[in-house]
Design a protein around this motif. Sequence first.
Motif: not given
Lengths: 495, 233
Positions: A63-69, A124-128, B156-170
Amino acid sequence: MNVADLETVLPFLLLATGGVALLLVDLAVPQARKSLTGWLAFVVALAAGVSALALVSGKTMKGFAGMVQADAFAYFADVLLCVVAALVILLSLRYHTARGLMRGEFYPLLLLSLSGMSLAVHAADLLVVFLAIELLSIPLYVLSGFARPRLESEEAALKYFLTGAFASGFLVYGVALIYGASGTTALGDLRAALLDNPALTSDALLMAGLALVMVGLLFKIAAVPFHFWAPDVYEGAPTTVTAFMATATKAAAFLALMRVVAGFAALSPSLAQPFEVADALRPMLALIAAITMIVGNVTALAQQNVKRMLAYSSIAHAGYALAGVASGDATAVLFYLAAYAFATLAAFVVLIAVGSTEGNEDHRYEAYAGLGRRAPLLGVIMALAMFSLIGIPPTAGFVGKYFLFRAVVASDLTWLAVIGVLTSALSAAFYLRVLMVLFMREPETAPEAEPAALAADAPRMVAAYVSAAAVLLIGVFPSAVLALLTGGELVALVR
Amino acid sequence: MTLQQVIFIILAIAVIGSALFVVTTSNLFRGALMLIVAFFGVAGFYVLLDNGLFAVAQVMIYIGAISILIIFSVMLTRGMQAMIPRNAQAGSVAIAAALLFLILLLAFGPFRLVVDLSGVPILSALFRTESARVLGGVPWQFANREVPETYIADFGRALVDLNQFLLPFLLVAFLVDAVLAGAIYIARQRKPAEVIAEREAIAKEEAEELAALQPQPTAPTLPQGAIASTADH
């Protein structure tokens, strides 16, 4: 918004939003009735656990572009973490009132820490991995100092914070170096990149990054030589927080560690598939596991304080689980961590019962003299916990160690299994000492607490029964736990 | 020499000079002020590299937050401004830093070093090296990609894009929430009555602990003068 994405981290979302909402709800709860906040947190933790249980399947979803598994391992860990947290909440109700700690902030912070753990096992991502470890750590720094202005609690918080912040620095620097070398932070992509590009496997930058990340994660699981914070923090923190740290944090950090190790599995292409540890990492992990087992058990032998002994015991058990990581069998490691978590929790039930009733929180061995005869139920629970921690059948600890050592031997690390068995035998000396004090020694002074008071608190006794039953049931029916773990299929930690 | 190089040299002198001042001065306050100069110089490097975002982040985080935090803690800690810190380990630390710099230069710098451990008995087993290994000489690549004009907006957009960095931002949002709740709990001002009650309870417990540690109630034989002197004060 894609619903499937949310589903992969559903327990995390429930816990995190529940924790934040509880911060607000707690404002409306009057100071005299803060246990209501505790019960709400209990419901949230249980709901998250049930959601994870409902989602368990053999499938692996990203999920989330491969960041979580989301796989069976992650959901199994979610269930374990949520059950442990729910039991800790039950234990905390009376203990916190008795120690003057009944403050509403405890429960939202516990839930936020739990949400970090839940995400760490899905990472599934070092950032996460980094952010989840931070999210689980920062509330724990505060929780270990929750009994402020007690000096030992403040000392625990400051020590944990300073060393923890240092370890986080290692972790994030390592992530940066790995990104610099490979151009990705996703563990699955990293694995693919290492397979595609053999030149990368001897890249100094990547190796330095891997070493730094390992330092950061080994700190969290308190493996020797990164364990120095653990005894002081475990001893100084309120006992409920210690119980939570010794069980849940360890399980979460171990799964995150295994995912990172699996991400680097392609370091040496000679590797067989079910084993996900690179040949380059295996000696290092095995060596640290051996040192951790030896140092943890030998130092525990010398302790005069039950709480501190349990801290060293948790270090020793990190060593056993780490031996499992070196063998590359994630199923055995997670099974072992579950067995260890319930046994340790059962032991902490007794400590918390004593801390809730006696005026002075005294965990020296002498203070426990004759407790087993005054409160037989607590004595029996402690006996179960100690037998499981040693690894005596029919408890969970026996089956856990059996699976673990079988996996270690199967991966040609027989010497490590021998060290494990020898140190297990050694550990009987200090675990049985607790039982000896509990049942065979007369108390020096007249005991303060009435036997009835020790077994009076209903939520605490529920937690005691559940953890004791788990120790026995996992030991007798291991296949049920294994079925939950694998979801019927072999799970890849990283894909 | 181009204008860029001139600016780079000026910035480098400023950064190195102020950094040297920071580690050599014995006045913490002046050191903190010079640290700001060093941070500004690094922000200047980012501008030279045509990366405005990093420059802004550098100014905001290192000058706006970290330096101010240092200055606050120096000013709010009693006696710290007048204090003259001495460091007996300065020499050994300098040597260690120089060694670390050399190692990093070897590992990541342009120099190549061939290490052959296969002949050494223990080390070869430990590192599993059958053949000689090359250290250093990392072939750093230039990013030849053109940086788009809109890179800050893209970021800025990448931070709120579901396919990029939304989860880390959250996640960072939840993290900040946990940090705030925790910090408020730790720093919460207590009511004086609460503090007094807590201190009394702790004092009582400590007295009990002390009593428990000394089970034999034999009266301590103090010299006569000791009691007299406490009465004097």
